[in-house]
Design a protein around this motif. Structure first.
Motif, PDB file in Angstrom:
ATOM      1  N   SER A 105     -26.784 -43.836 -45.540  1.00  0.00           N
ATOM      2  CA  SER A 105     -26.385 -42.932 -46.620  1.00  0.00           C
ATOM      3  C   SER A 105     -27.511 -41.944 -46.916  1.00  0.00           C
ATOM      4  O   SER A 105     -28.693 -42.273 -46.797  1.00  0.00           O
ATOM      5  CB  SER A 105     -26.050 -43.732 -47.880  1.00  0.00           C
ATOM      6  OG  SER A 105     -24.974 -44.624 -47.637  1.00  0.00           O
ATOM      7  N   PHE A 106     -27.113 -40.749 -47.313  1.00  0.00           N
ATOM      8  CA  PHE A 106     -28.090 -39.688 -47.547  1.00  0.00           C
ATOM      9  C   PHE A 106     -28.859 -39.969 -48.831  1.00  0.00           C
ATOM     10  O   PHE A 106     -28.351 -39.794 -49.933  1.00  0.00           O
ATOM     11  CB  PHE A 106     -27.377 -38.346 -47.634  1.00  0.00           C
ATOM     12  CG  PHE A 106     -28.312 -37.175 -47.742  1.00  0.00           C
ATOM     13  CD1 PHE A 106     -29.112 -36.804 -46.687  1.00  0.00           C
ATOM     14  CD2 PHE A 106     -28.390 -36.444 -48.918  1.00  0.00           C
ATOM     15  CE1 PHE A 106     -29.972 -35.715 -46.783  1.00  0.00           C
ATOM     16  CE2 PHE A 106     -29.240 -35.367 -49.028  1.00  0.00           C
ATOM     17  CZ  PHE A 106     -30.038 -34.999 -47.957  1.00  0.00           C
ATOM     18  N   LYS A 107     -30.102 -40.409 -48.663  1.00  0.00           N
ATOM     19  CA  LYS A 107     -30.970 -40.725 -49.792  1.00  0.00           C
ATOM     20  C   LYS A 107     -32.362 -40.164 -49.492  1.00  0.00           C
ATOM     21  O   LYS A 107     -33.269 -40.897 -49.092  1.00  0.00           O
ATOM     22  CB  LYS A 107     -31.046 -42.233 -50.033  1.00  0.00           C
ATOM     23  CG  LYS A 107     -29.688 -42.864 -50.367  1.00  0.00           C
ATOM     24  CD  LYS A 107     -29.803 -44.370 -50.490  1.00  0.00           C
ATOM     25  CE  LYS A 107     -28.447 -44.998 -50.781  1.00  0.00           C
ATOM     26  NZ  LYS A 107     -28.538 -46.477 -50.848  1.00  0.00           N
ATOM     27  N   PRO A 108     -32.558 -38.886 -49.647  1.00  0.00           N
ATOM     28  CA  PRO A 108     -33.839 -38.282 -49.248  1.00  0.00           C
ATOM     29  C   PRO A 108     -35.014 -38.727 -50.095  1.00  0.00           C
ATOM     30  O   PRO A 108     -36.164 -38.529 -49.693  1.00  0.00           O
ATOM     31  CB  PRO A 108     -33.582 -36.779 -49.399  1.00  0.00           C
ATOM     32  CG  PRO A 108     -32.491 -36.682 -50.402  1.00  0.00           C
ATOM     33  CD  PRO A 108     -31.631 -37.886 -50.207  1.00  0.00           C
ATOM     34  N   GLY A 109     -34.747 -39.303 -51.248  1.00  0.00           N
ATOM     35  CA  GLY A 109     -35.850 -39.736 -52.098  1.00  0.00           C
ATOM     36  C   GLY A 109     -36.417 -41.084 -51.723  1.00  0.00           C
ATOM     37  O   GLY A 109     -37.512 -41.437 -52.187  1.00  0.00           O
ATOM     38  N   GLN A 110     -35.722 -41.854 -50.904  1.00  0.00           N
ATOM     39  CA  GLN A 110     -36.196 -43.187 -50.542  1.00  0.00           C
ATOM     40  C   GLN A 110     -37.115 -43.111 -49.327  1.00  0.00           C
ATOM     41  O   GLN A 110     -36.884 -42.332 -48.392  1.00  0.00           O
ATOM     42  CB  GLN A 110     -35.011 -44.104 -50.244  1.00  0.00           C
ATOM     43  CG  GLN A 110     -34.166 -44.423 -51.465  1.00  0.00           C
ATOM     44  CD  GLN A 110     -33.098 -45.449 -51.164  1.00  0.00           C
ATOM     45  OE1 GLN A 110     -32.969 -45.921 -50.029  1.00  0.00           O
ATOM     46  NE2 GLN A 110     -32.325 -45.804 -52.175  1.00  0.00           N
ATOM     47  N   VAL A 111     -38.142 -43.955 -49.358  1.00  0.00           N
ATOM     48  CA  VAL A 111     -39.150 -43.937 -48.291  1.00  0.00           C
ATOM     49  C   VAL A 111     -38.560 -44.431 -46.975  1.00  0.00           C
ATOM     50  O   VAL A 111     -38.842 -43.877 -45.898  1.00  0.00           O
ATOM     51  CB  VAL A 111     -40.364 -44.789 -48.701  1.00  0.00           C
ATOM     52  CG1 VAL A 111     -41.404 -44.821 -47.583  1.00  0.00           C
ATOM     53  CG2 VAL A 111     -40.990 -44.253 -49.980  1.00  0.00           C
ATOM     54  N   ASP A 112     -37.720 -45.471 -47.027  1.00  0.00           N
ATOM     55  CA  ASP A 112     -37.143 -46.006 -45.794  1.00  0.00           C
ATOM     56  C   ASP A 112     -36.262 -44.976 -45.094  1.00  0.00           C
ATOM     57  O   ASP A 112     -36.279 -44.862 -43.862  1.00  0.00           O
ATOM     58  CB  ASP A 112     -36.330 -47.268 -46.099  1.00  0.00           C
ATOM     59  CG  ASP A 112     -37.215 -48.433 -46.495  1.00  0.00           C
ATOM     60  OD1 ASP A 112     -38.411 -48.407 -46.146  1.00  0.00           O
ATOM     61  OD2 ASP A 112     -36.719 -49.368 -47.153  1.00  0.00           O
TER      62      ASP A 112
END
Length: 526
Positions: free
Chosen positions: A33-40
């Motif tokens: 899922s598009f989560k650009p704020g997460q490091v992984d």
């Protein structure tokens, strides 16, 4: 969520890119899922970009192994004095040139498509930002009218109508209606945060896209220039041009692999957003916008209620009630309080302008305008944008492969050029069958003392300089002299009247005269 919308369907290539493995630096699977704020998630995109670095390392390793084998094979060929075949080099250059030209064509198309997609995105974002700015301006203007200007008019009318309690009661009722309008406008969501986010996204996208487009354009032009200079270097057999192409080829191959990594990571990340854009937008706006408002604009379905309908209805009813009250005061109070006309007309004009703002606000709050901008932005990014990125990735892959082949072919060209130079160095200049030796012999000053017919002039036509050989010579001497002269002047008989200087051959009449003068000395065979 994406399947509920009828106006947008994610293209198949976004699902294909979305299914790419997402791994972090520990090689553990990550949610796609598009989560650009997460490091992984960031690590998973960087991991995809590093796959191109692996390809670059393999290309350099293949080049190193090939050059090493070429050096050993060159030593063996030097021992066997075997001349390398230039046909393979020619075909390799032709195929490499065709692949590079095809890659450049694909790159230009992909660069244009990506630019069109990003332009459509930024245009839609600016348009949506303009719509939100209009809503914010209308709400702020209506609040100012109700809270400040209307209050001033009502305060002056309260002093004028102080002797009449019924008129004061009407003013109190109008104040209650104004408070209702202020309450409904204040209850509307604050969209200033959304405006700021859209403006920042559009500005950043435009800035990044300009330099991305310019970078790819320069890379495409560099590939074309290298291809043309490589063809020129092979045609002229210029070693310094081929050396320059070797250096530029390595640089361009590195840039091609780097662009492939960046393009792949960008395409996968954008596809993750395009597969489920609504989920990301809801998560980003849930802090300052309610869920029903977000769903209303994301889907714009007839089955979804307008979250602003109740507020707008109360707004309209309150305005209508206030206009009726002002009209009644204008009709009945001016005969008693003529000084109240100015304020009553001011309130009437204020209510009319507020009603006009209400109609504009109702039109801007309708979901169709913002929903269209949203769909246009999705189509620009997910169709043109991602498709263009795929073509750019194909260009990078073809260019990297072509330049790898070129770097393998150029050392063979060096060997071929060196072999030809060595063959030219081994030519015997004294060989009479060597054309170069013949040209050099024509400038040999030792030939100037040879008694021959080079001094013959057809303009004089005299043969008196020709003397018979001395009597003591043997009968074979005239024949030998005649053969030498025939050998020296074996030219074309068509140049009968052309002087000998610069021609190297006497006319045929000379040989007839020689034969007549020396026929007594020729041996006779029965």
């Amino acid at each position: 969520m994406a399947s509920a919308r009828q106006g947008y369907i994610a293209p198949w290539w976004t699902y294909w890119l979305h299914n790419f493995p997402h791994l972090n630096f520990n090689f553990q699977p990550v949610d796609s899922s598009f989560k650009p704020g997460q490091v992984d998630y960031q690590q998973s995109l960087i991991f995809l970009a590093c796959v191109a670095a692996v390809g670059l390392g393999l290309s350099l390793l293949v080049l190193a192994v090939y050059l090493s084998c070429l050096c050993f094979c060159r030593r063996e060929e030097a021992e066997e004095t075997k001349r390398p075949d230039g046909c393979c080099i020619t075909w390799a250059a032709v195929i490499t040139g065709l692949v590079i030209c095809s890659a450049v064509g694909v790159g230009f198309y992909g660069n244009s498509e990506t630019n069109d997609g990003v332009y459509q995105l930024t245009y839609s974002l600016y348009n949506a930002n303009h719509t939100l700015g209009g809503i914010d301006s209308l709400v702020a203007g209506s609040l100012t009218s109700m809270q400040t200007r209307l209050k001033e008019h009502l305060a002056r009318l309260d002093e004028i109508f102080s002797p009449r309690g019924d008129y004061l009661q009407t003013l109190r009722f109008m104040q209650q209606m104004a408070d209702n309008i202020v309450r409904q406008l204040t209850a509307m969501p604050n969209i200033s945060k959304a405006r700021q986010d859209l403006a920042d996204i559009a500005d950043q996208a435009s800035y990044i896209e300009y330099y991305r487009w310019l970078t790819y354009l320069l890379l495409l032009i560099l590939d074309l220039v290298i291809c043309l200079v490589a063809c020129l270097g092979l045609a002229k057999q210029s070693r310094w041009l081929l050396t320059l192409i070797m250096a530029l080829g390595v640089l361009t191959m590195i840039l091609s692999w780097a662009s492939l990594g960046v393009g792949t990571a960008t395409a996968v990340g954008t596809s993750d957003f395009c597969v489920s854009p609504d989920k990301f937008i809801v998560n980003q706006t849930k802090e300052f916008l309610s869920g029903d408002v977000i769903h209303y604009y994301l889907y714009c379905s007839q089955t979804l209620p307008n979250p602003f309908q109740q507020s707008l209805t109360i707004f309209q009813r309150s305005l209508t009630t206030m206009q009726i009250q002002v009209q009644g005061l204008l009709q009945f109070s001016l005969s008693v309080f003529p000084t109240a006309e100015r304020d009553l007309l001011g309130i009437q004009r204020l209510l009319n302008s507020t009603e006009f703002n209400l109609h504009q606000l109702t039109a801007l709050l309708d979901c169709r305008s913002l929903h269209k901008d949203y769909l246009d932005a999705l189509v620009g990014v997910c169709y043109d944008g991602v498709e263009g990125l795929l073509y750019l990735c194909l260009f990078s892959l073809l260019a990297a492969s072509a330049f790898c082949g070129m770097l393998c072919a150029i050392p063979r060209a060096f060997i071929l050029i060196a072999s030809r130079d060595r063959d030219y160095d081994d030519i015997d200049e004294e060989d009479p069958f060597n054309p170069q030796a013949r040209r050099m012999a024509s400038y040999n000053p030792s030939r100037a003392n040879v008694h021959s017919f080079c001094s013959y002039s057809s303009s004089l036509g005299s043969q008196s300089s020709l003397q018979p050989p001395p009597p003591q010579t043997t009968s074979t001497a005239p024949t030998a002299e005649y053969m030498n002269q025939s050998m020296l002047f074996g030219g074309n008989p068509r140049y009968e009247n052309v002087p000998l200087i610069g021609r190297g051959s006497p006319p045929p009449s000379t040989f007839r005269n020689i034969f007549t003068q020396h026929e007594d000395h020729l041996p006779i065979y029965d």
